[in-house]
Design an enzyme around this catalytic site. Structure first.
Site, PDB file in Angstrom:
ATOM      1  CB  SER A 143      -0.952   0.171   1.004  1.00  0.00           C
ATOM      2  OG  SER A 143      -1.979   0.941   1.005  1.00  0.00           O
ATOM      3  CG  ASP A 355       5.924  24.899   1.105  1.00  0.00           C
ATOM      4  OD1 ASP A 355       4.911  24.214   1.670  1.00  0.00           O
ATOM      5  OD2 ASP A 355       6.712  25.848   1.789  1.00  0.00           O
ATOM      6  CG  HIS A 408      -5.567  -2.255  -0.200  1.00  0.00           C
ATOM      7  ND1 HIS A 408      -4.862  -1.347  -1.256  1.00  0.00           N
ATOM      8  CD2 HIS A 408      -4.745  -1.598   0.903  1.00  0.00           C
ATOM      9  CE1 HIS A 408      -3.718  -0.678  -0.883  1.00  0.00           C
ATOM     10  NE2 HIS A 408      -3.986  -0.884   0.331  1.00  0.00           N
TER      11      HIS A 408
END
Length: 432
Positions: A143, A355, A408
Site C-alpha cells: 500500500s 510547497d 487491497h
C-alpha cells in the site's frame, strides 16, 4: 541493539537508530527510528541478505510478527527481514498531539512536514549503511509502502538489489483531486457489492442511522457517534473479510429492551476497533499530502471533502440507502474524534500547504535498472488500477501481475503465495 527474542520459528532483534528530524539540518534535532530484525530459527547463524518491509499507511507501525507464517515465512527462506516502524509510529519517536503540544503552530507545520516518504527513505538509508556495511538490500512495500518503494527507486536506486510492491503503485503525476474522483466511484461499487451480499444490510443501516440522529449515542472512546462517523466504516469494505466485519457489527448494533430499541454496548466498543483515527493520527493528518508534489503548485486543500460534492449520493438522507465512505479524510473529523481535536488547526494548515517537495523523479524511474515486481489488484478500493498501470508503463524494468483474486490487504491473507509469485517474476527476469 537489544537482546534476541524468541518467537514461533523466529528470532527477533530490536534496533534503535538516531536520525535527523530534518536531513537538510543534519546537526539539528534528532529523533529515534525503530527497526525489528527477524530471521528464521534455522537461519539465525547464516549471513543472509536483508529485505526491508515498508508498512502501509501513512502513520502505522510495522507488523508485529507472532509466528513464521504468511509473507514473512516466504521472505525468511532467504532473507533477514527488517520491519521498519516509520518515523512517528510504533517504537519510533511518536507523532501525536501530545508530542507536538510544546511547539508553536508554525513549528508544528514544519515538524510534521518531515514525516513524508522522502524522509522515511532517508531513514532507511541511514539504517542500511549501519546494518549492511553499505551493501545493497531488497525492499518490499505494501500500500503506502509501495509509494515509499517508488520514492526509494527515485532517490537511491543504487542501494537496492530488487523491489517488490503489493497494492501500492502510486500515480507519479496526478493530483489528489484526480485520485479521489476515481476513488469515490470505486467506493460506490464496493457499497453496491456489500448491499447485494447482505440482503438486510440496508435495513440495518437505515435503522441505525435514524437511531443515531434521534439519540445521544456515546462511543466507548467518549465521542458522540454521528451518521458521518458511521459512514467511515466503509474504509473496511476494501479489505479481505472487511465487509463481513462491518455487517456483523451492524447486525448487533441495536437491541430490544423493556424501554424499546437501545444501542448495544458491544457495538459501542467494537465500532471503535474498526476505525483507527484516534490511535493513528498521522493517517488523518498526512494522508492527502502523499498525493502532493512540487509541480502541482497547490495543496490538497481537503481534496476528498471537496470532491465529495460531486457525489451527492454520499450525503445521507432518511429513507435512502446509506453509502459508506472509504479511505477519505474530512475536516469535520478533527472536530469529532477526541485525539484529532487538538490537531484541528494543524490539519487545516497542512491541508493549505502548497510547497511540498517532489516525491518521485520520473526521469530516473524511466531509466530504472532495479528489478521490480508488483501485484496490482484489479478490484482495489484504495489504489486505482488504471493509475497504477499508467505508472507501470513509465517505470522501466517493472513487471506486474494483475489479479482479481485479492482485495487491497491480500498480503495479510495469502502473503506467502503473493510474495513467492513476485519473487518468481523478478528472478525469471534476471535469467533472461
Amino acid at each position: 541493539m537489544q537482546m534476541d527474542s524468541i518467537l514461533s520459528g523466529i528470532v527477533s532483534k530490536k534496533h534503535f537508530f538516531s536520525v535527523p528530524l530534518n536531513y537538510q539540518q543534519p546537526e539539528g534535532e534528532k529523533i529515534t527510528v525503530f527497526a525489528r530484525e527477524i530471521v528464521s530459527t534455522e537461519n539465525q547463524h547464516k549471513d543472509l541478505p536483508y529485505l526491508v518491509y515498508f508498512q502501509g499507511g501513512p502513520g502505522f507501525g510495522a507488523v508485529r510478527p507472532v509466528e513464521n507464517s504468511g509473507w514473512i515465512k516466504r521472505a525468511l527462506q532467504e532473507f533477514r527481514v527488517i520491519l521498519l516502524d516509520q518515523r512517528g509510529t510504533g517504537l519510533s519517536t511518536l507523532l501525536n498531539h501530545v508530542t507536538l503540544s510544546h511547539l508553536s503552530p508554525e513549528a508544528q507545520v514544519e515538524y510534521v512536514s518531515q514525516f513524508r516518504a522522502d524522509n522515511i527513505i532517508r531513514d532507511a538509508e541511514t539504517i542500511r549503511l549501519q546494518l549492511t556495511n553499505n551493501t545493497q538490500w531488497s525492499i518490499l512495500g505494501q500500500s503506502f509502502g509501495g509509494f515509499c518503494v517508488l520514492q526509494y527507486l527515485s532517490a537511491a536506486p543504487d542501494s537496492i538489489k530488487e523491489a517488490y510492491i503489493t497494492g501500492g503503485i502510486p500515480s507519479l503525476t496526478r493530483q489528489a483531486d484526480d485520485v479521489y474522483q476515481a476513488t469515490y466511484k470505486r467506493v460506490i461499487k464496493k457499497n453496491n457489492d456489500f448491499y447485494r451480499r447482505f440482503s438486510d444490510a440496508a435495513k440495518l443501516t437505515g435503522e441505525l442511522a435514524e437511531f443515531i440522529e434521534n439519540n445521544n449515542v456515546i462511543l466507548a472512546t467518549g465521542e458522540q457517534l454521528t451518521v458521518e462517523m458511521l459512514q467511515l466504516l466503509g474504509v473496511n469494505l476494501g479489505m479481505e473479510q472487511g465487509p463481513e466485519a462491518v455487517y456483523y457489527l451492524l447486525e448487533q448494533a441495536l437491541i430490544d429492551t423493556a424501554n424499546g430499541k437501545q444501542i448495544n454496548p458491544l457495538f459501542l466498543h467494537q465500532f471503535c476497533q474498526l476505525l483507527d483515527f484516534n490511535t493513528n493520527p498521522i493517517f488523518a493528518l498526512m494522508h492527502e499530502s502523499i498525493y502532493c508534489q512540487q509541480f502541482h503548485q497547490r495543496g490538497a486543500n481537503w481534496s476528498a471533502h471537496r470532491v465529495r460534492e460531486q457525489f451527492q449520493q454520499f450525503n445521507y438522507q432518511k429513507g435512502q440507502r446509506l453509502l459508506f465512505t472509504g479511505e477519505m479524510i474530512y475536516p469535520w473529523m478533527f472536530e469529532q474524534f477526541n485525539q484529532l481535536k487538538p490537531l484541528k488547526d494543524l490539519a487545516n494548515a497542512v491541508a493549505a500547504k502548497s510547497d511540498w517537495t517532489n516525491l518521485y523523479d520520473v526521469d530516473i524511474l524511466m531509466q530504472n535498472t532495479v528489478p521490480v515486481a508488483a501485484a496490482i489488484y484489479s478490484e482495489d478500493m484504495y489504489v486505482d488500477m488504471n493509475y497504477s498501470l499508467e505508472t507501470a508503463a513509465l517505470v522501466d524494468n517493472l513487471q506486474y501481475w494483475v489479479t482479481s483474486e485479492y482485495e487491497h490487504n491480500g498480503i495479510r491473507i495469502d502473503g506467502e503465495h503473493i510474495l513467492d509469485k513476485l519473487i518468481s517474476l523478478n528472478r525469471s527476469k534476471s535469467l533472461r
